[in-house]
Design an enzyme around this catalytic site. Sequence first.
Site, PDB file in Angstrom:
ATOM      1  N   HIS A 101       0.800  -1.231   0.000  1.00 57.78           N
ATOM      2  CA  HIS A 101       0.000   0.000   0.000  1.00 57.78           C
ATOM      3  C   HIS A 101       0.836   1.287   0.000  1.00 57.78           C
ATOM      4  O   HIS A 101       0.568   2.226   0.760  1.00 57.78           O
ATOM      5  CB  HIS A 101      -0.950  -0.003   1.191  1.00 57.78           C
ATOM      6  CG  HIS A 101      -2.077  -1.016   1.072  1.00 57.78           C
ATOM      7  ND1 HIS A 101      -2.516  -1.522  -0.117  1.00 57.78           N
ATOM      8  CD2 HIS A 101      -2.851  -1.612   2.026  1.00 57.78           C
ATOM      9  CE1 HIS A 101      -3.512  -2.370   0.084  1.00 57.78           C
ATOM     10  NE2 HIS A 101      -3.732  -2.454   1.377  1.00 57.78           N
ATOM     11  N   HIS A 175      -9.738   2.504   0.793  1.00 50.92           N
ATOM     12  CA  HIS A 175      -9.753   1.300   1.638  1.00 50.92           C
ATOM     13  C   HIS A 175     -10.876   1.324   2.682  1.00 50.92           C
ATOM     14  O   HIS A 175     -10.671   0.969   3.843  1.00 50.92           O
ATOM     15  CB  HIS A 175      -8.385   1.162   2.311  1.00 50.92           C
ATOM     16  CG  HIS A 175      -7.980  -0.233   2.585  1.00 50.92           C
ATOM     17  ND1 HIS A 175      -8.574  -1.002   3.563  1.00 50.92           N
ATOM     18  CD2 HIS A 175      -7.046  -1.015   2.018  1.00 50.92           C
ATOM     19  CE1 HIS A 175      -7.998  -2.186   3.587  1.00 50.92           C
ATOM     20  NE2 HIS A 175      -7.075  -2.235   2.655  1.00 50.92           N
ATOM     21  N   GLU A 309     -11.576  -2.745  -3.097  1.00 51.08           N
ATOM     22  CA  GLU A 309     -10.469  -1.876  -3.511  1.00 51.08           C
ATOM     23  C   GLU A 309     -10.331  -1.937  -5.036  1.00 51.08           C
ATOM     24  O   GLU A 309      -9.573  -2.733  -5.577  1.00 51.08           O
ATOM     25  CB  GLU A 309      -9.188  -2.332  -2.820  1.00 51.08           C
ATOM     26  CG  GLU A 309      -9.302  -2.359  -1.304  1.00 51.08           C
ATOM     27  CD  GLU A 309      -8.248  -3.226  -0.634  1.00 51.08           C
ATOM     28  OE1 GLU A 309      -7.050  -2.985  -0.853  1.00 51.08           O
ATOM     29  OE2 GLU A 309      -8.622  -4.161   0.092  1.00 51.08           O
TER      30      GLU A 309
HETATM   31  C1  FUC Z   1      -5.977  -5.266   2.159  1.00 50.43           C
HETATM   32  C2  FUC Z   1      -5.345  -6.575   2.010  1.00 50.43           C
HETATM   33  C3  FUC Z   1      -4.268  -6.877   2.896  1.00 50.43           C
HETATM   34  C4  FUC Z   1      -4.135  -6.125   4.180  1.00 50.43           C
HETATM   35  C5  FUC Z   1      -4.778  -4.772   4.193  1.00 50.43           C
HETATM   36  C6  FUC Z   1      -5.044  -4.186   5.521  1.00 50.43           C
HETATM   37  O1  FUC Z   1      -5.769  -4.429   1.095  1.00 50.43           O
HETATM   38  O2  FUC Z   1      -5.023  -6.931   0.703  1.00 50.43           O
HETATM   39  O3  FUC Z   1      -4.063  -8.247   3.069  1.00 50.43           O
HETATM   40  O4  FUC Z   1      -4.344  -6.862   5.272  1.00 50.43           O
HETATM   41  O5  FUC Z   1      -5.822  -4.621   3.364  1.00 50.43           O
END
Ligand code: FUC
Length: 344
Positions: A101, A175, A309
Amino acid sequence: MEITEKEVLNKWIEYTLTNDNGIQVSLLNYGGILTKLVVPDREGKLENIVLGYQNFEDYEQDSNYFGAIIGRVAGRIENASFELDGKTYQLKTNEGNHHLHGGESAFHQVIWDAMSFQNDDEAGVKLSHTGSDDAGGYPGRADVTVTYTLNNKNELLLDYEATTTEKTILTLTNHTYFNLTGNLKDTIENHQVSMNSEQFLELDEALIPTGNCLDVAGTPFDFREGNRLAAGMHSSHQQNTIAGGGYDHYFLFNENEVPHISISEPTSGRMLDITTNQPGVVMYTSNSLDKALQLSDGNSRKHAGVCFETQASPASLKYHQLPSIILGANDTYKKQTCFTFHSK
Ligand code: FUC
């Protein structure tokens, strides 16, 4: 339409957008974090449908990335290293040997310049961020804007735009963890998801794509006709167990089929449609969500929320048949994801 501003922790601003139907979206200039999203159930009852912290300080070191803008590259870059035009770039690791990320102090942890706007039918906040020339080892300086717009059609639009001073790699997402039961009344087990996707990327033990695209047919990954999220949470399919009991996978969308994803929750009757010009989505069912975090609606637990996402996958750096995340110096990255709220 209405828009209000509130200072939090003496350093951030929280904007709240409200439409004529009572839908409310709250977001911070810090990380572009969506802190609250209040929508009606089938009876018109307004409740929050996203996970967020009770105490704003908790957003500062949040390994769960609640509600945040993710970039410069969303997802995992294997061994924190990639090749572009014959040159090898090494990024900083932040998850074992890998880069997750956007690494440390990425887009989810900066204060964005914010400008609000409104008219009769929409209200929004435009967030801008100019990266530094040495952005953790990525080539080029990326200039990014993300605009959140709520309108009276009950749509929340996220518009992403980016340019770069040099050819680089970039894929942005948000997210947010959704839970349509409202005010975190239950886990997401009974959420019914439909998705126009025939293939997903296989993961290895470290959650890195192996390069194999697997067919969803005959697996708990088949959402073409709709399926409960519980299907993958209690499954013995090796790809669900590898992800910690559920989903943490990149699904490739079928082209020209919209909406790309529809979610409904039977108890509240709330529904959410997601449409995007991104080529796919990571669906993450919070399998590794920390327990007992103090959230605004109670304590966190496994499977408390589901993230959609929308993005291209960084696996494309190694497996070139996948949609690319390369952004040229003269290109403008332009993506949109639209979330529409309704009920039945
Ligand atoms: C998501 C996942 C990951 C991770 C994160 C907090 O994007 O792909 O595994 O744990 O979030």
